[in-house]
Write a protein that holds these residues in place. Structure first.
Motif, PDB file in Angstrom:
ATOM      1  N   GLY A 178       0.858  -1.186   0.000  1.00 38.01           N
ATOM      2  CA  GLY A 178       0.000   0.000   0.000  1.00 38.01           C
ATOM      3  C   GLY A 178       0.883   1.221   0.000  1.00 38.01           C
ATOM      4  N   LYS A 179       0.264   2.384   0.099  1.00 36.03           N
ATOM      5  CA  LYS A 179       1.031   3.634  -0.019  1.00 36.03           C
ATOM      6  C   LYS A 179       1.492   4.163   1.336  1.00 36.03           C
ATOM      7  N   LYS A 180       0.678   3.902   2.361  1.00 34.14           N
ATOM      8  CA  LYS A 180       0.916   4.572   3.631  1.00 34.14           C
ATOM      9  C   LYS A 180       0.685   3.616   4.799  1.00 34.14           C
ATOM     10  N   LEU A 181       1.431   3.831   5.840  1.00 29.08           N
ATOM     11  CA  LEU A 181       1.285   3.026   7.046  1.00 29.08           C
ATOM     12  C   LEU A 181       0.575   3.909   8.077  1.00 29.08           C
ATOM     13  N   PRO A 182      -0.497   3.421   8.738  1.00 20.70           N
ATOM     14  CA  PRO A 182      -1.148   4.267   9.741  1.00 20.70           C
ATOM     15  C   PRO A 182      -0.160   4.774  10.790  1.00 20.70           C
ATOM     16  N   LYS A 183      -0.263   6.031  11.101  1.00 26.24           N
ATOM     17  CA  LYS A 183       0.585   6.713  12.109  1.00 26.24           C
ATOM     18  C   LYS A 183       2.066   6.430  11.881  1.00 26.24           C
ATOM     19  N   GLU A 184       2.483   6.529  10.635  1.00 32.48           N
ATOM     20  CA  GLU A 184       3.876   6.183  10.334  1.00 32.48           C
ATOM     21  C   GLU A 184       4.862   7.151  10.972  1.00 32.48           C
ATOM     22  N   ASP A 185       4.433   8.401  11.194  1.00 32.25           N
ATOM     23  CA  ASP A 185       5.333   9.354  11.846  1.00 32.25           C
ATOM     24  C   ASP A 185       5.618   8.939  13.283  1.00 32.25           C
TER      25      ASP A 185
ATOM     26  N   THR B 291      19.748   5.732  11.628  1.00 28.74           N
ATOM     27  CA  THR B 291      20.120   6.767  10.653  1.00 28.74           C
ATOM     28  C   THR B 291      19.084   6.928   9.561  1.00 28.74           C
ATOM     29  N   SER B 292      18.338   5.862   9.256  1.00 20.87           N
ATOM     30  CA  SER B 292      17.411   5.933   8.131  1.00 20.87           C
ATOM     31  C   SER B 292      16.167   5.094   8.403  1.00 20.87           C
ATOM     32  N   VAL B 293      14.985   5.732   8.303  1.00 18.01           N
ATOM     33  CA  VAL B 293      13.729   4.988   8.425  1.00 18.01           C
ATOM     34  C   VAL B 293      12.904   5.292   7.175  1.00 18.01           C
ATOM     35  N   SER B 294      12.533   4.251   6.452  1.00 17.05           N
ATOM     36  CA  SER B 294      11.784   4.492   5.218  1.00 17.05           C
ATOM     37  C   SER B 294      10.697   3.453   5.004  1.00 17.05           C
ATOM     38  N   ILE B 295       9.835   3.793   4.054  1.00 19.78           N
ATOM     39  CA  ILE B 295       8.760   2.894   3.633  1.00 19.78           C
ATOM     40  C   ILE B 295       9.075   2.490   2.202  1.00 19.78           C
ATOM     41  N   ASN B 296       8.862   1.225   1.878  1.00 22.73           N
ATOM     42  CA  ASN B 296       8.984   0.804   0.486  1.00 22.73           C
ATOM     43  C   ASN B 296       7.631   0.231   0.076  1.00 22.73           C
TER      44      ASN B 296
ATOM     45  N   ARG C   3       9.971   5.845   0.167  1.00 24.70           N
ATOM     46  CA  ARG C   3       9.692   7.156   0.776  1.00 24.70           C
ATOM     47  C   ARG C   3      10.376   7.220   2.129  1.00 24.70           C
ATOM     48  N   LEU C   4      11.160   8.282   2.315  1.00 25.97           N
ATOM     49  CA  LEU C   4      11.882   8.428   3.577  1.00 25.97           C
ATOM     50  C   LEU C   4      10.941   8.955   4.655  1.00 25.97           C
ATOM     51  N   LEU C   5      10.965   8.319   5.846  1.00 25.07           N
ATOM     52  CA  LEU C   5      10.136   8.811   6.945  1.00 25.07           C
ATOM     53  C   LEU C   5      10.949   9.676   7.893  1.00 25.07           C
ATOM     54  N   ALA C   6      12.204   9.291   8.118  1.00 25.11           N
ATOM     55  CA  ALA C   6      13.048  10.073   9.029  1.00 25.11           C
ATOM     56  C   ALA C   6      14.516   9.763   8.764  1.00 25.11           C
TER      57      ALA C   6
ATOM     58  N   CYS D 231      28.118   4.361   0.562  1.00 28.53           N
ATOM     59  CA  CYS D 231      26.738   4.742   0.839  1.00 28.53           C
ATOM     60  C   CYS D 231      25.852   3.575   0.424  1.00 28.53           C
ATOM     61  N   ILE D 232      24.958   3.162   1.306  1.00 30.75           N
ATOM     62  CA  ILE D 232      24.120   2.002   1.006  1.00 30.75           C
ATOM     63  C   ILE D 232      22.652   2.377   1.120  1.00 30.75           C
ATOM     64  N   SER D 233      21.878   2.054   0.096  1.00 29.58           N
ATOM     65  CA  SER D 233      20.434   2.323   0.128  1.00 29.58           C
ATOM     66  C   SER D 233      19.717   0.993   0.384  1.00 29.58           C
ATOM     67  N   PRO D 234      18.396   1.033   0.655  1.00 25.71           N
ATOM     68  CA  PRO D 234      17.704  -0.241   0.900  1.00 25.71           C
ATOM     69  C   PRO D 234      17.858  -1.216  -0.268  1.00 25.71           C
ATOM     70  N   LEU D 235      17.942  -0.702  -1.484  1.00 28.27           N
ATOM     71  CA  LEU D 235      17.992  -1.567  -2.667  1.00 28.27           C
ATOM     72  C   LEU D 235      19.396  -2.022  -3.057  1.00 28.27           C
TER      73      LEU D 235
END
Ligand code: SAH
Length: 487
Positions: A222-229, A242-247, A262-265, A280-284
């Motif tokens: 889906g696009k969004k996680l409830p209360k993702e912030d 260091t990195s919190v994201s949604i894929n 999408r980066l959350l924080a 530098c390493i990304s999730p992918l």
């Protein structure tokens, strides 16, 4: 002797198969027994009999092998992750070294005595647990409807609950506890592979071993996680997060990560270091999962490349440029080739952040880019513009000893680190035509390594060094490096 289903026999285990299973014979008829160790005397029950071999279930260890170990992980057996925890680490290393040796002899057709004379001892780990810098935990529900995170059981997608895998980092549990607590509090359902309903599919966690930096990526249907912030805020409280994201992955197949992120924080990427080089390493990103052994593997590759400083080196299948940048410190010029465009972007960025200017990267298949660059080089060479020395074009390509600033298409050393299927035939053919002085082959599958080693040997290269490096303790995966010299 022929065996049938449900037959019970007692056999001595003599060998280990590709997936770590024990192999023994009943009157010459081979039986494959999961969980049995070479040296064991075991009572087994035939489960599936084929014409020339059978699979059998381990009923009883009558006499344990001296190589048997008690798995420290309580779910080692059902979990599909570790297939060798019940084998002592010393015997695991021996098995891996033998696997490389035997494949070179039986698949590659090399002489056994010769292989023994050029093989160096396998490089193992001092602490063969908690080495993985990356973990992907599937999220689901158990029979009672409770949320679980863990790993798939062997050959199925049933989740064996385990938030504290012994191969992973200690932070995994803390992170998973927070994610699952959040799901519970917000009534978020895990993804169901059968109905394709539910939201949370996987949690990907990465850690830079040298820097301590942590990354969490929650993969959702889906696009969004409830209360993702709220979730992001909690995760950011973990030390070194260091990195919190949604894929976003709404696909119906087994691919774990989707294309949209999408980066959350925090930051998009984490940084890790191998020796003095930062990455530098990304999730992918593809990044070797065992940081400790990765450094040993690359250093071994560098020893085999034996660079003096004025060489042109190719790094085929370069990923985010890890090996390329390692080589660039010791070479005149490095060219990297990789099929994934994002990885090449990372590679270029990694060169930049390390101030490395003698590495150039190309996107594409090694078997296409290399012949293309070589053809362009030959064309220029024939026109007399092939050789450049220190940036100045020189017309006398013929017979020159100058090995500086050669354009792409020329090679003194070619390093390859292909996926399990090995090098494409066209890639090997081009390597032979380019005739570099040395070829260093880093491999994660000894069988394809042996196949390709034979092609190089028949094409005029002498195999001069072989060394296995244990990148994956407790599993049957085998990594090896070979060095070849032009005859
Ligand atoms: N050398 C890197 C990556 C090795 S993994 C490291 O040590 O980190 C193998 C890499 O080969 C992957 O990044 C994969 O995307 C890439 N690859 C697969 N097939 C390829 C091909 N035909 N040509 C070029 N790269 C390929």
């Amino acid at each position: 002797m022929s065996l049938e289903k449900n037959d019970i026999v007692t056999i001595r285990i003599e060998d280990m198969g590709n997936e770590g299973e024990g192999i023994g014979k009943a009157d010459g008829f081979p039986l494959f027994v999961k969980g049995a160790v070479p040296g064991d005397l075991v009572k087994v029950k035939v489960m599936k009999a084929k014409k020339n071999y059978a699979f059998a279930h381990l009923e009883e260890v009558v006499e344990p092998s001296p190589y048997r170990a008690v798995p420290p992980c309580p779910v080692a057996n059902p979990c599909g992750g570790c297939s060798l925890q019940h084998v002592s680490y010393e015997a695991q290393l021996q098995y891996k070294q033998n696997k490389v040796r035997n494949d070179l002899i039986h698949i590659g057709g090399f002489d056994a005595e010769y292989i023994d004379s050029i093989s160096e001892p396998i490089i193992g780990m001092e602490e063969p647990y908690h080495y993985r810098n990356k973990a992907q935990f599937p999220i689901g529900k158990d029979k009672n409807g409770h949320l679980v995170a863990g790993f798939y059981a062997g050959r199925t997608h049933d989740i064996i609950p385990n938030r504290d895998c012994m191969l992973g980092v200690k932070e995994n549990k803390e992170i998973l506890d927070i994610v699952l607590d959040h799901m519970k509090a917000c009534h978020i359902e895990p993804y169901d592979e059968v109905t394709h309903k539910g939201l949370v599919r996987h949690v990907l966690i990465r850690k830079g071993f040298a820097t301590g930096q942590l990354m969490v990526c929650v993969i959702i249907n889906g696009k969004k996680l409830p209360k993702e912030d709220v979730l992001a805020e909690k995760l950011m409280q973990i030390k070194n997060m260091t990195s919190v994201s949604i894929n976003v992955n709404t696909g119906h197949d087994n691919v774990i990560l989707g294309k949209e992120a999408r980066l959350l924080a925090g930051e998009e990427r984490i940084i890790d270091k191998v020796d003095d080089i930062s990455f530098c390493i990304s999730p992918l990103s593809f990044y070797q999962v065992n940081s400790v052994q990765m450094e040993k593997l690359y250093k071994q590759g560098l020893i085999y490349a034996d660079l003096k400083g004025n060489e042109t080196v190719w790094d085929l299948y370069c990923g985010i440029g890890t090996i390329s940048l390692f080589l660039a410190q010791k070479a005149k010029q490095v060219y990297g080739v990789e099929i994934i465009p994002e990885a090449i972007e990372d590679a270029k960025n990694n060169a930049r952040i390390n101030g490395i200017t003698n590495a150039e990267f190309f996107v594409g298949k090694a078997e296409e880019v290399l012949p293309e660059k070589y053809a362009q080089f030959r064309e220029k060479e024939l026109k007399g513009e092939g050789i450049q020395t220190d940036g100045h074009a020189s017309a006398d390509g013929e017979g020159t000893d100058e090995r500086q600033c050669k354009p792409a298409g020329y090679a003194d050393v070619i390093v390859v680190d292909p996926p399990r299927k090995g090098c494409d035939a066209k890639c090997l053919e081009t390597i032979l035509t380019m005739a570099p002085e040395k070829v260093v082959y880093i491999s994660c599958d000894p069988a394809t390594l042996a196949r390709d080693a034979r092609i190089l040997a028949d094409g005029g290269y002498e195999l001069i060094h072989v060394r296995a490096v244990d990148q994956f303790p407790q599993t049957s995966h085998v990594e090896a490096v070979c060095a070849f010299k032009r005859k």
